[in-house]
Enzyme design. Sequence first.
Site, short mmCIF file in Angstrom:
data_model
loop_
_atom_site.label_atom_id
_atom_site.label_comp_id
_atom_site.label_asym_id
_atom_site.label_seq_id
_atom_site.Cartn_x
_atom_site.Cartn_y
_atom_site.Cartn_z
N SER A 77 -23.44 52.93 -0.70
CA SER A 77 -24.65 52.20 -0.30
C SER A 77 -24.59 51.73 1.15
CB SER A 77 -24.86 50.99 -1.22
OG SER A 77 -23.70 50.18 -1.26
N ASP A 98 -27.44 39.61 -1.62
CA ASP A 98 -26.34 39.92 -2.54
C ASP A 98 -24.96 39.63 -1.94
OD1 ASP A 98 -25.85 42.06 -0.78
OD2 ASP A 98 -26.50 43.61 -2.19
N HIS A 104 -24.13 43.72 1.08
CA HIS A 104 -24.70 44.70 2.01
C HIS A 104 -25.25 44.02 3.26
CE1 HIS A 104 -24.97 46.60 -2.02
NE2 HIS A 104 -24.57 47.67 -1.34
#
Length: 195
Positions: free
Chosen positions: A15, A166, A169
């Site tokens: 990601s 979160d 990231h």
Amino acid sequence: MAKAETVVIAALGDSLTHGYGVAQGAGFVPQLEAWLIAQGHDVKLQNAGVSGDTTQGGLSRVGWTLGPDVDAMIVSLGGNDALRGIDPAVSKANLAGIVEAGKAADVDVMLIGVQAPMNFGADYKQDFDGMYGALAEDYNLTLAPDFFAAIRDLPEDQLRALMQPDGIHPNADGVAAIVPVLGPYVAEMLGQMQE
């Protein structure tokens, strides 16, 4: 003098490479490509990042990532292995397989390390964090030791401003801070390719 061909670099990752949670042009790959071009490099980056991917996933898809036009590959995998507590020996073997696939395809490979959290203890973290340097030494690779080096040691409030909610990231501003620190390693690999 003949114009050199554009160097095509595949960015194999998870990601963080894919650009999770940021606008399409603001992720790691497009920002890194823009940074390298601004530094005078004739490059085209291919985004081979898949959110949630592990080193095992990267190994399973490295073959189709290494298309005939790919000259170099940036490998940034392992974060999801660390979050799942996968044995670092397994992760290291998967990464070695990816590197060997690149070498077999006559593609230059660069590694970007990630650091394990302390969730699984100090020994796990030491083994995990150390595997990138060991691989870089074994295969004579360019190594950027830590994806988050640019922002890791910032005060909490500054760090929060560069991360998505979160806490895992980076947001677009975080990516913009990370790229100028990782970019020179890519430039170093490009320089070695021309030697």
